[in-house]
Design an enzyme around this catalytic site. Structure first.
Site, PDB file in Angstrom:
ATOM      1  N   CYS A 188       0.676  -1.152  -0.091  1.00  0.00           N
ATOM      2  CA  CYS A 188       0.032  -0.041   0.166  1.00  0.00           C
ATOM      3  C   CYS A 188       0.790   1.259   0.166  1.00  0.00           C
ATOM      4  O   CYS A 188       0.447   2.189  -0.313  1.00  0.00           O
ATOM      5  CB  CYS A 188      -0.924  -0.056   1.194  1.00  0.00           C
ATOM      6  SG  CYS A 188      -2.042  -1.296   1.413  1.00  0.00           S
ATOM      7  N   ASN A 208     -10.351  -0.616   0.322  1.00  0.00           N
ATOM      8  CA  ASN A 208      -9.022  -0.398   0.254  1.00  0.00           C
ATOM      9  C   ASN A 208      -8.234  -0.692  -1.268  1.00  0.00           C
ATOM     10  O   ASN A 208      -8.256  -2.122  -1.597  1.00  0.00           O
ATOM     11  CB  ASN A 208      -8.379  -1.260   1.453  1.00  0.00           C
ATOM     12  CG  ASN A 208      -7.056  -1.432   1.583  1.00  0.00           C
ATOM     13  OD1 ASN A 208      -6.258  -0.658   0.687  1.00  0.00           O
ATOM     14  ND2 ASN A 208      -6.507  -1.894   2.625  1.00  0.00           N
ATOM     15  N   HIS A 222      -3.214   6.899   2.599  1.00  0.00           N
ATOM     16  CA  HIS A 222      -3.663   5.546   2.199  1.00  0.00           C
ATOM     17  C   HIS A 222      -4.904   5.048   2.951  1.00  0.00           C
ATOM     18  O   HIS A 222      -5.114   5.269   4.263  1.00  0.00           O
ATOM     19  CB  HIS A 222      -2.688   4.533   2.472  1.00  0.00           C
ATOM     20  CG  HIS A 222      -3.255   2.914   2.191  1.00  0.00           C
ATOM     21  ND1 HIS A 222      -3.795   2.478   1.209  1.00  0.00           N
ATOM     22  CD2 HIS A 222      -3.387   1.834   3.094  1.00  0.00           C
ATOM     23  CE1 HIS A 222      -4.243   1.439   1.232  1.00  0.00           C
ATOM     24  NE2 HIS A 222      -3.856   0.866   2.609  1.00  0.00           N
TER      25      HIS A 222
END
Ligand code: UT7
Length: 330
Positions: free
Chosen positions: A117, A287, A257
């Site tokens: 990520c 996500n 993020h």
């Protein structure tokens, strides 16, 4: 005009996957419910790429938008960096497919970054180093991720969390003092076990057994990742600000993020930047790993939330555990 080179974001773009998987859809697949997912994560639905769409095709679509926004042609690119842990295939790099798909120059080095990520911030930091040292002038940095194809849709711990998508920026050398002020990258390799896709690599080569055991799907110890995420993201934000002699109130936009609304709320409190300044889209995207920062940045830019000279803070954390921050004078 100064002789000092800064790396400026000249254009942003995104790919929004066409499929939608709602919490109510997931209720029919695993033992979960809309209330739990919304209250524990902040996610209401996630985007799913349709068959025939790959990590590279999402990346290319996002990059085309970013090039348009920058008013540039693919031939202007000196480098293409894709942050991804869900490549089209193990070999070659997804960025090589992107180079071909968008018609960039064959001399343009194109490679992937594996920092989960945090992949977009890692890519941005690398591009910044090449540009500030004068090695290249213009680069594409992309976060592109298709985690739903690495998902066990019988595992409620993970399948409710992730979505597909891509975001891209075109960065270029500039001399007016604006651009990337700093990047900071970190990895804590003692935490490799808490977020993994264990199968399909050299340690557990693909076999009928690894497939049957779903070793090619993402596994996460959510509670452990949660704890380090709040701490490390806050610290990375504070490092970015203190390095540049800035205060929380100087920041106009945080592109963080997006894994969990509770993580973002905790970080917002810890670093004293109101949540209203965060570019949020977790509720409708889920996500999207390395894509979440460039997608939310692009949405904020197109919504007119970012003006010249604004301070934009980026923070991300993911598998590794790898994390980082970037502070940008827009
Ligand atoms: O993007 C990379 C970085 N990733 C992250 O930052 C993710 C960080 N972690 C998280 O966001 C959260 O830890 C999760 C959303 C993954 C999980 O939330 P949590 O509040 O930490 O839940 P938990 O894992 O502590 O589980 C609490 C309970 C458990 O039941 P018991 O043991 O208390 O009876 C779970 O089995 O919730 C249960 N549970 C679920 N219930 C309904 C776990 N997943 C679900 C679900 N639906 N989908």
């Amino acid at each position: 005009m100064s002789s000092v080179i800064h790396t400026r974001i000249a254009g942003t773009g995104k790919y929004r996957a066409d499929g939608v998987l709602t919490n109510h859809d997931l209720e029919k697949m695993v033992d979960t419910n809309d209330t739990w997912i919304r209250e524990r994560t902040g996610i209401r639905e996630r985007r799913i790429a349709l068959p025939g769409v790959y990590t590279s095709t999402m990346a290319s679509a996002a990059l085309k938008e970013a090039l348009d926004a920058a008013g540039m042609q693919p031939g202007a690119l000196d480098m293409i960096i894709c942050g991804t842990v869900t490549p089209d295939m193990p070999l070659p790099a997804t960025a090589a497919f992107v180079q071909r798909q968008i018609g960039a120059s064959g001399n343009c080095p194109s490679f992937d970054i594996s920092a989960a990520c945090a992949g977009f911030i890692y890519g941005l930091s690398i591009a910044d180093a090449f540009i500030r040292t004068g090695k290249i002038r213009t680069a594409a940095v992309i976060g592109t991720e298709m985690l739903t194809r690495f998902m066990d849709f019988e595992d409620r711990n993970t399948c409710v969390l992730f979505g597909d998508g891509a975001g891209a920026v075109v960065v270029t050398a500039d001399h007016d003092g604006r651009g990337i002020l700093s990047t900071h990258l970190f990895t804590d390799g003692s935490l490799t076990d808490i977020l993994q896709i264990p199968g399909g690599g050299s340690k557990e080569p693909a076999s009928a057994e690894t497939v049957a055991q779903k070793r090619h799907c993402i596994q996460m110890e959510g509670r452990e990742v949660f704890k380090v995420a709040v701490r490390y993201l806050s610290e990375a934000a504070e490092t970015a600000l203190s390095t540049n002699g800035k205060k929380p109130e100087d920041v106009q936009l945080v592109a963080a993020h997006q894994a969990n609304m509770r993580i973002l709320s905790a970080v917002s409190k810890r670093v004293s930047i109101p949540i209203e300044r965060f570019a949020l889209n977790l509720e409708s995207y889920g996500n999207t790993s390395s894509a979440s920062i460039p997608i939310s940045l692009d949405e904020a830019v197109r919504a007119g939330r970012v003006n010249d000279n604004d301070l934009v803070l980026m923070i991300a954390l993911g598998g590794g555990i790898s994390w980082g921050s970037a502070l940008i004078r827009w």
